[in-house]
Write an enzyme that holds these catalytic residues in place. Structure first.
Site, PDB file in Angstrom:
ATOM      1  N   GLU A  65       0.821  -1.212   0.000  1.00 43.59           N
ATOM      2  CA  GLU A  65       0.000   0.000   0.000  1.00 43.59           C
ATOM      3  C   GLU A  65       0.859   1.267   0.000  1.00 43.59           C
ATOM      4  OE1 GLU A  65      -2.154  -3.461   1.259  1.00 43.59           O
ATOM      5  OE2 GLU A  65      -0.381  -2.542   2.176  1.00 43.59           O
ATOM      6  N   PRO A 280      10.565 -14.785  -2.216  1.00 47.55           N
ATOM      7  CA  PRO A 280       9.358 -15.325  -1.584  1.00 47.55           C
ATOM      8  C   PRO A 280       8.504 -14.224  -0.972  1.00 47.55           C
ATOM      9  CG  PRO A 280      11.257 -15.687  -0.175  1.00 47.55           C
ATOM     10  CD  PRO A 280      11.788 -15.108  -1.454  1.00 47.55           C
ATOM     11  N   GLU A 321      13.082  -4.504  -2.215  1.00 47.98           N
ATOM     12  CA  GLU A 321      14.092  -4.466  -3.276  1.00 47.98           C
ATOM     13  C   GLU A 321      13.634  -5.105  -4.578  1.00 47.98           C
ATOM     14  OE1 GLU A 321      18.334  -5.018  -2.271  1.00 47.98           O
ATOM     15  OE2 GLU A 321      17.676  -5.536  -0.257  1.00 47.98           O
ATOM     16  N   ASN A 345       0.509  -8.321  -8.139  1.00 50.01           N
ATOM     17  CA  ASN A 345       0.341  -7.307  -9.178  1.00 50.01           C
ATOM     18  C   ASN A 345       1.376  -7.453 -10.296  1.00 50.01           C
ATOM     19  OD1 ASN A 345      -0.187  -4.925 -10.604  1.00 50.01           O
ATOM     20  ND2 ASN A 345      -0.849  -3.902  -8.742  1.00 50.01           N
ATOM     21  N   GLU A 348       4.130  -4.161 -12.006  1.00 54.54           N
ATOM     22  CA  GLU A 348       5.522  -3.810 -11.706  1.00 54.54           C
ATOM     23  C   GLU A 348       6.497  -4.389 -12.725  1.00 54.54           C
ATOM     24  OE1 GLU A 348       4.926  -3.338  -6.877  1.00 54.54           O
ATOM     25  OE2 GLU A 348       5.497  -5.275  -7.737  1.00 54.54           O
TER      26      GLU A 348
END
EC number: 2.4.99.12
Length: 437
Positions: A65, A280, A321, A345, A348
């Protein structure tokens, strides 16, 4: 209904006191807990301009968020340069990311989120004196939202989305959730499907808009931002061979790593120099994943333990990262999608101009996933063999790789402009206290 919430909140306060006291005793929680109760908040707010025309209070739950909010915060700062921006965060990891993204010169004050019990929210609100409250995606607290509504403070949900599981829960307990959602002046949802789901709960359609996903406008993810030599340097920084292909698997869940390692071993028969960066979703699983890799005869490095080593398989077990690593990839697999976790998502990696793969479970991002596939920038795979075939095709055909990479980037570019739409709606709310209908 407000009386019901006041009674339930009072009961919750009484029940929560023993838990709060137990947490206060533990050193791990003590510092954040007292700040979440308002300790030192007045001193923090003293840093803000007392002559500011407006105070914006933005709240985010955790890492995802916070990163979603980044382009909107920058847009608000550009549009309202004299405004105070107070950014509250719930989790420790989210707080760490917020401090990295919003440096001291950004004009954003980062504070711990209030505990939603008793007088804490009124205390925070009284000191912050917000002209507008913006909630990013989730972290709904009924007492908090109802108090803001009673004070007449406009509230906006941005980047809202509703998973199928959440929708069923909202329907089952509609007597509790409907009045809570009704406190929002504007519910800005990511997709038309999300907007329709909210309206179907019985909310005023005039308060619901589909303005898109803010991550489309995350400026630091734009494809092509890194020159080829920088990508090479970054790969070496992470201990990879700069000329060898790199496969990145982001936000993986239990049950996916075994498939990934199986496919990696098979691919290396024809692509012996193939490298893998695996991130992960839960970094606490690092040792479990290392042990699993060993079963496949794979030697691994953990980034949190060794930042100078080299080798073709790296477990990225740090927070914040992964996004910066995506431009290094030749292909990306989005985790949480081969198992029933709703997916993560895909914007990215697509923003980095990289071919994207994901499994059949992309329910939480169904419209974006379908749009990427239709645009030619992504491919959905169902099982191990399909994942292997797709990777083999992308990594051995320059034409396929280039076509998917360009299509992924174009899809993101065509969907930019989300921040501008949000800023227009925010201005309307500030001017009128309502949404144009």
């Amino acid at each position: 209904m407000c009386l019901l919430y006041q009674i339930s909140t009072g009961l919750l306060t009484v029940l929560a006191l023993p838990l709060l006291l137990c947490l206060a005793i533990r050193r791990k929680y003590r510092g954040r807990l007292v700040r979440r109760l308002g300790w030192e908040l007045k001193q923090q707010l003293a840093q803000l301009s007392s002559s500011s025309a407006r105070n914006f209070w933005i709240h985010a739950l955790s890492v995802g968020e916070v990163t979603s909010a980044l382009p909107l915060v920058r847009g608000l700062r550009d549009s309202y340069p004299d405004a105070n921006i107070i950014f509250s965060v719930t989790t420790r990891s989210g707080m760490d990311i917020a401090r990295k993204l919003f440096d001291p010169d950004s004009g954003v004050l980062i504070v711990d989120a209030p505990v939603d019990v008793g007088p804490v929210v009124p205390f925070f609100t009284g000191l912050i004196k917000p002209d507008l409250f913006i909630l990013v995606e989730t972290d709904f607290w009924p007492h908090w939202l109802h108090f803001l509504a009673r004070q007449g403070i406009p509230t906006i949900l941005v980047n809202g989305r509703i998973s199928s599981a959440s929708f069923q829960r909202y329907q089952r307990f509609s007597a509790l959730f409907r009045p809570m959602f009704a406190t929002f002046t504007l519910l800005s949802m990511q997709t038309e499907a999300d907007a329709a789901a909210v309206i179907s709960l019985g909310l005023d359609a005039g308060r619901v808009k589909s303005l898109g996903n803010l991550k489309f406008d995350t400026s630091h993810l734009q494809a092509g931002q890194s020159a080829q030599e920088n990508i090479s340097d970054n790969k070496q920084q992470y201990g990879f061979a700069p000329a060898a292909p790199l496969w990145i698997c982001g936000s993986t869940h239990r049950g996916e790593e075994v498939v990934i390692f199986e496919v990696l071993v098979r691919l290396r028969t024809s692509l012996p120099d193939l490298q893998l960066l695996l991130a992960p979703r839960n970094i606490e699983r690092r040792q479990e994943i290392v042990a699993l890799a060993n079963q496949f005869g794979l030697s691994t490095r953990c980034w949190s333990e060794d930042r100078t080593g080299r080798g073709p398989l790296l477990i990225l077990d740090t927070i914040g990262e992964l996004v910066a690593c995506y431009p290094m990839a030749d292909v990306v697999f989005v985790g949480g999608s081969l198992v029933a976790e709703g997916g993560h998502n895909p914007i990215e990696p697509a923003s980095a101009g990289v071919p994207v793969l994901f499994g059949p479970h992309m329910e939480d991002f169904s419209e974006v996933a379908a749009g990427l596939v239709e645009a030619g920038g992504a491919q959905q795979v169902v099982a191990t063999d399909e994942l292997y075939t797709a990777l083999q095709h992308i990594l051995t055909s320059a034409a396929v790789h280039q076509s998917m990479a360009q299509s992924a980037w174009r899809y993101v570019e065509l969907n930019r402009g989300v921040v501008d739409r949000h800023l227009q709606s925010i201005q309307t709310v500030l001017d009128t206290g309502a949404v144009n209908r």
